[in-house]
Design an enzyme around this catalytic site. Sequence first.
Site, PDB file in Angstrom:
ATOM      1  N   GLU A  19      -4.082   1.014 -13.979  1.00 36.37           N
ATOM      2  CA  GLU A  19      -4.273   0.650 -12.573  1.00 36.37           C
ATOM      3  C   GLU A  19      -3.766   1.772 -11.674  1.00 36.37           C
ATOM      4  OE1 GLU A  19      -5.652  -0.638 -10.205  1.00 36.37           O
ATOM      5  OE2 GLU A  19      -5.424  -2.790 -10.201  1.00 36.37           O
ATOM      6  N   ASP A  20      -4.271   1.833 -10.462  1.00 32.88           N
ATOM      7  CA  ASP A  20      -3.785   2.829  -9.509  1.00 32.88           C
ATOM      8  C   ASP A  20      -2.462   2.392  -8.891  1.00 32.88           C
ATOM      9  OD1 ASP A  20      -4.963   0.720  -8.176  1.00 32.88           O
ATOM     10  OD2 ASP A  20      -6.202   1.941  -6.853  1.00 32.88           O
TER      11      ASP A  20
HETATM   12  P1  5GP Z   1      -2.288  -6.226  -5.170  1.00 30.00           P
HETATM   13  O1  5GP Z   1      -3.243  -7.268  -5.691  1.00 30.00           O
HETATM   14  O2  5GP Z   1      -1.259  -5.799  -6.162  1.00 30.00           O
HETATM   15  O3  5GP Z   1      -1.683  -6.667  -3.854  1.00 30.00           O
HETATM   16  O4  5GP Z   1      -3.134  -4.988  -4.755  1.00 30.00           O
HETATM   17  C1  5GP Z   1      -3.737  -4.180  -5.644  1.00 30.00           C
HETATM   18  C2  5GP Z   1      -4.811  -3.356  -4.973  1.00 30.00           C
HETATM   19  O5  5GP Z   1      -4.573  -3.213  -3.565  1.00 30.00           O
HETATM   20  C3  5GP Z   1      -4.807  -1.970  -5.510  1.00 30.00           C
HETATM   21  O6  5GP Z   1      -5.597  -1.845  -6.668  1.00 30.00           O
HETATM   22  C4  5GP Z   1      -5.359  -1.178  -4.330  1.00 30.00           C
HETATM   23  O7  5GP Z   1      -6.757  -1.203  -4.349  1.00 30.00           O
HETATM   24  C5  5GP Z   1      -4.867  -1.931  -3.118  1.00 30.00           C
HETATM   25  N1  5GP Z   1      -3.636  -1.344  -2.550  1.00 30.00           N
HETATM   26  C6  5GP Z   1      -2.389  -1.853  -2.537  1.00 30.00           C
HETATM   27  N2  5GP Z   1      -1.509  -1.042  -1.928  1.00 30.00           N
HETATM   28  C7  5GP Z   1      -2.235   0.039  -1.555  1.00 30.00           C
HETATM   29  C8  5GP Z   1      -1.878   1.266  -0.885  1.00 30.00           C
HETATM   30  O8  5GP Z   1      -0.737   1.575  -0.509  1.00 30.00           O
HETATM   31  N3  5GP Z   1      -2.910   2.135  -0.677  1.00 30.00           N
HETATM   32  C9  5GP Z   1      -4.191   1.879  -1.068  1.00 30.00           C
HETATM   33  N4  5GP Z   1      -5.094   2.804  -0.799  1.00 30.00           N
HETATM   34  N5  5GP Z   1      -4.544   0.757  -1.692  1.00 30.00           N
HETATM   35  C10 5GP Z   1      -3.574  -0.160  -1.947  1.00 30.00           C
END
Ligand code: 5GP
Length: 177
Positions: A99-100
């Site tokens: 994952e990124d």
């Molecule tokens: P989660 O479900 O963990 O809240 O979010 C995961 C997804 O949100 C990541 O795969 C990414 O696409 C997006 N995301 C969360 N934080 C960031 C951030 O700081 N920058 C960017 N570009 N995307 C984020």
Amino acid sequence: MTGLTLPRVLIPESKIKQRIQDLATEITFDYRGKELTVICVLKGSFIFFADLIRQIDLPISCEFMGVSSYGNKTASSGEVKMTLDMTEPLNGKHVIIVEDIVDTGLTMQYLVNNLKARKPASLKICSMLVKPESLKCDVEIDYVGFKLGKEFVVGYGLDHAGRFRQLPYIGIVENEH
Ligand code: 5GP
């Protein structure tokens, strides 16, 4: 990138390269003697994934999944949608999700639940970035590149409204006036 203000550097390219080498060495050691299936979670992890797998010294198969949670916003909607599923079964395989970034963890929780149901022999998670203060659910990230605060970052595969994915570093978009 002509005509755009470039994001401020948070993690430079050289540090990312070094950290990826370390992660790949750790993964190669942990899975020695095994075959590995690595899943690239599109879109954001494609650059991290490409750099990481080229440093892993094991027989590997690459799979691709697409999930989307944010649209063009910078805060989690909490809704996760699968936009692309992989083509191969995972039954009996050693799998790492690549994952990124893990922010609230909701996307990862969704992925883990979805993939566990496919009965892999083992399932681990590797994320280039993790925001521990933002986590809203109980997901354990086995391989972490860098820990961040709550700042929204771009570059190295990560976008803001579709932009900045090609930056070679991880940066912060300064307030646009
Ligand atoms: P989660 O479900 O963990 O809240 O979010 C995961 C997804 O949100 C990541 O795969 C990414 O696409 C997006 N995301 C969360 N934080 C960031 C951030 O700081 N920058 C960017 N570009 N995307 C984020």
